[in-house]
Design a protein around this motif. Structure first.
Motif, PDB file in Angstrom:
ATOM      1  N   GLN A  77      31.815  41.398  49.665  1.00 56.61           N
ATOM      2  CA  GLN A  77      33.848  41.871  50.263  1.00 56.61           C
ATOM      3  C   GLN A  77      34.103  42.139  51.595  1.00 56.61           C
ATOM      4  OE1 GLN A  77      33.365  46.345  49.076  1.00 56.61           O
ATOM      5  NE2 GLN A  77      35.488  46.090  49.430  1.00 56.61           N
ATOM      6  N   CYS A 101      40.959  45.180  47.347  1.00 56.93           N
ATOM      7  CA  CYS A 101      39.499  44.749  46.976  1.00 56.93           C
ATOM      8  C   CYS A 101      39.072  44.631  45.589  1.00 56.93           C
ATOM      9  CB  CYS A 101      38.472  44.592  47.910  1.00 56.93           C
ATOM     10  SG  CYS A 101      39.123  44.684  49.281  1.00 56.93           S
ATOM     11  N   GLN A 103      36.790  41.550  42.613  1.00 56.12           N
ATOM     12  CA  GLN A 103      35.404  41.287  42.149  1.00 56.12           C
ATOM     13  C   GLN A 103      36.281  40.515  40.733  1.00 56.12           C
ATOM     14  OE1 GLN A 103      31.602  42.549  42.280  1.00 56.12           O
ATOM     15  NE2 GLN A 103      31.025  40.442  42.494  1.00 56.12           N
ATOM     16  N   TRP A 113      34.810  37.489  45.850  1.00 55.28           N
ATOM     17  CA  TRP A 113      36.144  38.800  46.423  1.00 55.28           C
ATOM     18  C   TRP A 113      36.931  38.946  46.613  1.00 55.28           C
ATOM     19  CZ3 TRP A 113      35.136  44.017  46.273  1.00 55.28           C
ATOM     20  CH2 TRP A 113      33.662  44.611  45.013  1.00 55.28           C
TER      21      TRP A 113
END
Length: 126
Positions: A77, A101, A103, A113
C-alpha cells in the motif's frame, strides 16, 4: 554543550529518516521522482474549506503497486500511495485528498494495491 548534542542527534535522526525513505521507495522510482512525491502532502477533505489559502483542483490521481509473479517484490500500500503522490506532483499539485486504497489480484498481478485520490495545488491567497 547540550545544544551540540541535540543538533547531532537531530542530524542522525534526519539521516536515518532519509535512508528509511530510500529503502521503501517503489521499485523503478528515481531519486528525483521520490523527492517530487515527498513534496506532496495528504490533507483531509474538510481542509479544502480553509479560507486562508486557495486550492486549485488538478484532477483525480491514481497509484498502483503490483507483484506480477511469485519472485517479484511484494506489492504494498505504501508503494501505491507513493506512486499516487508522484502522479499528483506531475500535475503540479502539492496536496492530495485520499479517496480509497484497495487490494486485489487483477491486472496481471498476483497481488496488487491501488489507491485513488484528488490532487490539488494549495496556494496562498493573493
Amino acid at each position: 554543550m547540550c545544544n551540540k548534542t541535540v543538533a547531532m542527534l537531530a542530524g542522525v535522526l534526519f539521516s536515518l529518516g532519509l535512508l528509511q525513505g530510500c529503502a521503501t521507495a517503489p521499485q523503478g522510482m528515481s531519486a528525483e521522482q521520490l523527492l517530487a512525491a515527498n513534496q506532496v502532502e495528504f490533507i483531509r477533505p474538510y481542509e479544502l474549506s480553509r479560507t486562508d489559502v486557495e486550492f486549485i483542483s488538478a484532477g483525480p490521481v491514481r497509484g498502483e503497486s503490483c507483484a506480477s509473479h511469485l519472485l517479484a517484490d511484494d506489492a504494498t500500500q505504501d508503494q501505491a500511495l507513493m506512486r499516487m503522490k508522484l502522479a499528483a506532483s506531475e500535475r503540479q499539485a502539492n496536496r492530495v485528498v485520499l479517496k480509497r486504497c484497495e487490494q486485489d489480484n487483477e491486472g496481471g498481478c498476483s497481488k496488487r494495491w491501488w489507491c485513488e485520490g484528488d490532487a490539488y495545488q494549495m496556494m496562498p491567497l493573493q
